[in-house]
Design a protein around this motif. Structure first.
Motif, short mmCIF file in Angstrom:
data_model
loop_
_atom_site.label_atom_id
_atom_site.label_comp_id
_atom_site.label_asym_id
_atom_site.label_seq_id
_atom_site.Cartn_x
_atom_site.Cartn_y
_atom_site.Cartn_z
N HIS A 174 0.85 -1.19 0.00
CA HIS A 174 0.00 0.00 0.00
C HIS A 174 0.88 1.24 0.00
O HIS A 174 1.94 1.25 0.63
N SER A 194 0.12 5.68 -0.09
CA SER A 194 -0.71 6.87 -0.30
C SER A 194 0.16 8.09 -0.06
O SER A 194 0.96 8.13 0.88
N ARG A 225 0.42 12.58 -0.25
CA ARG A 225 -0.22 13.88 -0.35
C ARG A 225 0.86 14.95 -0.18
O ARG A 225 2.04 14.62 -0.04
#
Length: 727
Positions: free
Chosen positions: A165, A167, A169
Motif C-alpha cells: 500500500h 498513499s 499527499r
C-alpha cells in the motif's frame, strides 16, 4: 563527536542514529538527505516457519548413536557426517525498511557531525543547521532543516520489500511493506531463494512534514506487526499503519523545538566519558562503541544483532541475525564494565525466549533436560542446528554461554549476593540439567561433552582429513564447569535444599577437567594434542577461561594461554582482534594490547582489498561489516583500565603506551562499584568509588602495581576518594 567534511557517498560512510527500536543511517547531504531505515523487530519469517524441516527425535537418536559407533571405530569423518542429520533448517534474517529521501532545494553541503552525547546528527550550512535524531521520547526519526520561502520538501521512500500500500499527499506519505516469509541465508548449502508468502511481518512507514517559519520539520514513524519475542507477528496491516500515522502526527504537532527538547531530556545511560590525550581515534572508537550499544538495545525488543541495528540488505551477510558462539556474547561484554544496563536487560529477555524454545530442541535432538541453542538464532527463538558444516552447525553450547554471560552481568548490579543467586538459580538449574545430560564417561573417571566441537575450527586426522568433531573441547569444559560451579555457589548462598540435580552437579564437577596444557605448552583445544589445518584461526574459544571467564586459574594456565595466543598470531577478523585484546589485557601484556589496538583502528579498505579494521564511518570490518567488534573493543579498553574478576579492584592492569595517560568516568567494577579514574604515566592520580547498591557496600581491596589499599564504601552510595598519591 564524529565529524566529517562531506556527505556520504555510500552506506559505509553514513552515520548511525538509533533509539533501540528505530535505526537510521544519515548520509548527510543537506540538499538530498538520505536515511537508511531499520526497525529492530522487522525480521523475515515467523515462529515455527522451520517446523517442517526440524529433525525428529528418532532420527536424531539414530544419528547420535551412529556417530558414537563410528567415533569408537576411529572413523571421525564418518562420525561427523552422521551428526549432520541434526541440522536441517536455518534462522531468519534481519530486514531493512528502505531508504527515506528528503530533498531541500538549494541547500549547499557543509561539514557534518554526529554528537554522541546528544544523539544528534548535524549538517552545518550557510542557511542554518540541518538536524536529525531518532527520538525515544516520541518514537520517530525527526529531520529539521532551513527552508526558503516558496520552497517545499520533496520526499520519497524506496524499499527492497514488497509494497502492499502507498498513499501520498502534499505533506505526508504512508507505505505498508511485507518482508519475506522465509529467508534462507545466502551461504546455506543449496539454499532456496527468498519466499514472499502472505504469512510474514509487515512494516508501516508514516512520514509527515510541515513548514515552521523559515524551517521545515519532517518526522518518520515506523510500526510493525510485531507482538513480542517468539510471538507470531500477525497484527493487521491497517492497525499497524494507524499506529504509525498516529505516532507521526502526534510528533509533528509538537514542533521542532519541543521534539528536540524531549529527545535531549529522555533518560539515557549514566554518564560515561573516556579521555585519551595520546590516542584521539581510540578515544572516539570507544565512545562510539558504547553509543552504538545504547542506540540499538532496549528492553522489550530484540537485542543488538550481528549488525547492531543497521542493515541495508534483505539477505545480509550471515542474515544479520544472532551468532551465539561468540558474536551475541561479545555484543554484551561491555554492558557491565561500561554500564549499558538496557542492553543487559534486552539480552536477559531474549535468553528467556531461547530457554522456552530450546527445551524442545534439547529433548528432541539429545534426549536431554534443560535447554539448548546452537550457533545461530533469531527473535522467533530458532534453536536447532542449521543445515551446514559440523564445525559451526553442531555446537549445542550456546545456552550455557549465554547463562554465564548473564551470570557475570548480574555481578555489576550492586544487588546483594543472595538476591542475585535467588534470581539466577532457576536458569542455572536448566543450564546444568542440559550440561549433565550431555556428559559421557571417558578415560576412567572423567566426563566429557558428546557431541562436541570447538566453534568453527578443525583438526587434522592422521589420514590428512580436516574434521571438527571431538569430545569435551576446551571451551565445552569451561562452559560446563562454569555452569555447574555457578549453580552450586548459588545453592550455597541461598541455602537451597539438596536435590537430585544438585547432587548430580556436585558429583560431576570434579570429573570435568579444567583447562589442560598440551605437550607443546599451549592450552589444549581438543580431546588430544592434534594437528591444526589453520593455526591462525580467528576463534580462540579454548582461551575463554582467561576471558571472558572470571574463575581463578590454576598455575601455568596463563603461561599456556600466552603461548596459544602467540601461536595464533595477531592478524584476524575484526571481532577476533577485539577478543585477543581482551585476552592480552587479562594476561597483563600491555605491549600485545597495543599491537591489537593498532590493528583494530587501521583502515579496513586498502588498494589490495578489505581486511579487519575500520570503515570510513568507523564500523568495524570482519570483513564485511559486523558490529560485534565495535562493542568488543569497548570491553577490551575497559579491561586495560580496570579489572575486578579476582575479588579486588585492580587499577590500570594492562595500560599500553597508547593509553599511558587519561581519565575515565562511569566505569563499573564487580560487585557493583562505579569507578572514576585519572592516571598519568601509567599510574593512578585520582580515584573515586561509589557503591551502586547494598551488595557493593563494605570494604574493597584496591590494587595497582605492587600496592594495595583498603577502601570502605557506604551503602548510601556516597562517593569515596582515597588518597593514592601518598601511598
Amino acid at each position: 563527536m564524529i565529524t566529517r567534511t562531506a556527505p556520504a557517498a555510500r552506506w559505509l560512510e553514513a552515520l548511525p542514529l538509533g533509539n533501540g527500536r528505530i535505526g537510521a543511517m544519515a548520509w548527510g547531504d543537506p540538499a538530498a538527505a538520505r536515511f537508511g531505515l531499520n526497525e529492530s523487530t522487522l525480521w523475515s519469517g515467523t515462529p515455527g516457519v522451520d517446523a517442517g524441516r526440524r529433525t525428529g527425535a528418532d532420527v536424531a537418536a539414530a544419528a547420535r548413536a551412529e556417530s558414537r559407533r563410528l567415533w569408537a571405530a576411529g572413523d571421525v569423518p564418518g562420525a561427523e557426517q552422521a551428526l549432520g542429520a541434526l541440522g536441517a533448517s536455518w534462522g531468519q534474517a534481519y530486514q531493512p525498511v528502505g531508504d527515506l529521501h528528503v530533498e531541500v532545494p538549494g541547500a549547499v553541503p557543509g561539514p557534518r557531525e554526529l554528537d554522541l552525547d546528544a544523539r544528534l546528527h548535524r549538517v552545518r550550512t550557510a542557511g542554518g543547521d540541518h538536524l536529525s535524531a531518532v527520538s525515544a521520547a516520541d518514537e520517530v526519526l525527526l529531520h529539521a532543516v532551513p527552508l526558503a520561502a516558496g520552497d517545499v520538501l520533496r520526499v520519497r521512500l524506496e524499499s527492497p520489500q514488497h509494497e502492499e500500500h502507498r498513499s501520498e499527499r502534499e505533506d505526508g506519505l504512508d507505505v505498508i511493506l511485507r518482508v519475506p516469509s522465509d529467508a534462507p541465508p545466502g551461504h546455506a548449502p543449496g539454499a532456496p531463494g527468498l519466499a514472499w508468502g502472505e504469512d510474514a511481518s509487515r512494516a508501516a512507514v508514516a512520514v509527515r512534514w510541515r513548514r515552521e517559519g523559515e524551517r521545515a520539520l519532517l518526522v518518520c514513524a515506523i510500526a510493525t506487526s510485531w507482538r513480542g519475542l517468539g510471538e507470531r507477528p500477525d497484527r493487521p496491516p491497517t492497525e499497524v499503519l494507524a499506529e504509525a500515522a498516529a505516532t507521526a502526527e502526534a510528533a509533528l504537532a509538537r514542533g521542532e523545538e519541543e521534539l528536540l527538547a524531549r529527545h535531549a531530556s529522555t533518560p539515557g545511560e549514566d554518564a560515561f566519558a573516556l579521555r585519551l590525550p595520546g590516542a584521539a581515534l581510540l578515544e572516539e572508537v570507544v565512545a562510539y562503541g558504547r553509543y552504538l550499544l545504547h542506540a540499538c538495545s532496549r528492553p522489550g525488543l530484540p537485542p543488538a544483532n550481528l549488525q547492531g541495528l543497521w542493515n541495508a540488505e534483505v539477505r545480509a551477510p550471515w542474515s544479520s541475525n544472532y551468532t551465539t558462539n561468540i558474536n551475541l556474547e561479545m555484543n554484551h561484554w561491555a554492558a557491565g564494565t561500561a554500564h549499558v544496563p538496557a542492553a543487559a536487560a534486552a539480552l536477559e529477555e531474549y535468553t528467556a525466549l531461547l530457554r522456552r524454545t530450546g527445551r524442545d530442541t534439547a529433548r528432541r535432538l539429545y534426549g536431554a533436560g534443560g535447554w539448548t541453542v546452537h550457533h545461530n538464532s533469531d527473535p522467533w527463538g530458532y534453536s536447532d542446528p542449521v543445515d551446514g558444516e559440523t564445525r559451526w552447525a553442531i555446537w549445542p553450547m550456546g545456552g550455557l554461554w549465554l547463562e554465564l554471560q548473564l551470570e557475570d552481568l548480574a555481578r555489576f548490579t550492586g544487588l546483594p549476593a543472595a538476591e542475585v543467586a535467588a534470581q539466577r538459580m532457576p536458569a542455572l538449574r536448566e543450564a546444568a540439567a542440559f550440561a549433565l545430560d550431555l556428559l559421557h564417561p571417558t578415560d576412567g573417571d572423567r566426563l566429557v561433552t558428546v557431541p562436541s566441537t570447538s566453534p568453527e575450527n578443525q583438526w587434522r586426522t592422521p589420514e590428512g582429513t580436516a574434521v571438527a568433531l571431538t569430545e569435551g573441547s576446551g571451551m565445552d569444559r569451561w562452559l560446563v564447569r562454569g555452569v555447574l560451579s555457578s549453580l552450586l555457589a548459588a545453592a550455597e548462598v541461598t541455602g537451597a535444599a539438596e536435590d537430585d540435580l544438585l547432587a548430580r552437579a556436585r558429583a560431576a564437577l570434579p570429573r570435568v577437567d579444567g583447562p589442560r596444557i598440551g605437550p607443546d605448552g599451549r592450552l589444549q583445544e581438543w580431546h588430544a594434542d592434534l594437528e591444526e589445518p589453520e593455526p591462525h584461526h580467528r576463534h580462540v574459544s579454548h582461551l575463554a577461561p582467561v576471558y571472558p571467564g572470571t574463575e581463578a586459574l590454576a598455575p601455568g594456565i596463563e603461561e599456556a594461554a600466552t603461548a596459544s595466543l602467540l601461536a595464533r598470531g595477531d592478524e584476524a577478523t575484526g571481532w577476533s582482534l577485539a577478543w585477543k585484546a581482551c585476552l592480552w589485557a587479562r594476561l597483563h601484556r600491555p605491549d600485545k594490547v597495543e599491537d591489537l589496538l593498532t590493528l583494530f583502528v587501521r583502515p579496513a579498505e586498502t588498494a589490495d582489498g578489505e581486511r579487519s579494521g575500520l570503515y570510513p564511518n568507523l564500523f568495524s570490518a570482519h570483513p564485511p561489516f559486523q558490529m560485534d567488534a565495535n562493542f568488543g573493543i569497548v570491553a577490551a579498553v575497559a579491561e586495560c583500565l580496570l579489572q575486578s574478576h579476582r575479588g579486588e579492584i585492580e587499577l590500570l592492569p594492562a595500560v599500553p603506551p597508547l593509553l599511558a595517560s587519561g581519565s575515565v568516568r562511569g566505569l563499573r567494577a564487580r560487585p557493583g562499584v562505579a569507578v572514576d579514574l585519572d592516571w598519568a604515566g601509567g599510574e593512578p592520580t585520582r580515584l573515586v568509588l561509589r557503591a551502586l547498591g547494598a551488595g557493593a557496600a563494605g570494604e574493597h581491596r584496591v590494587r595497582w602495581g605492587g600496592r594495595t589499599l583498603p577502601v570502605d564504601l557506604p551503602a548510601d552510595g556516597a562517593p569515596v576518594a582515597p588518597d593514592l598519591v601518598g601511598r
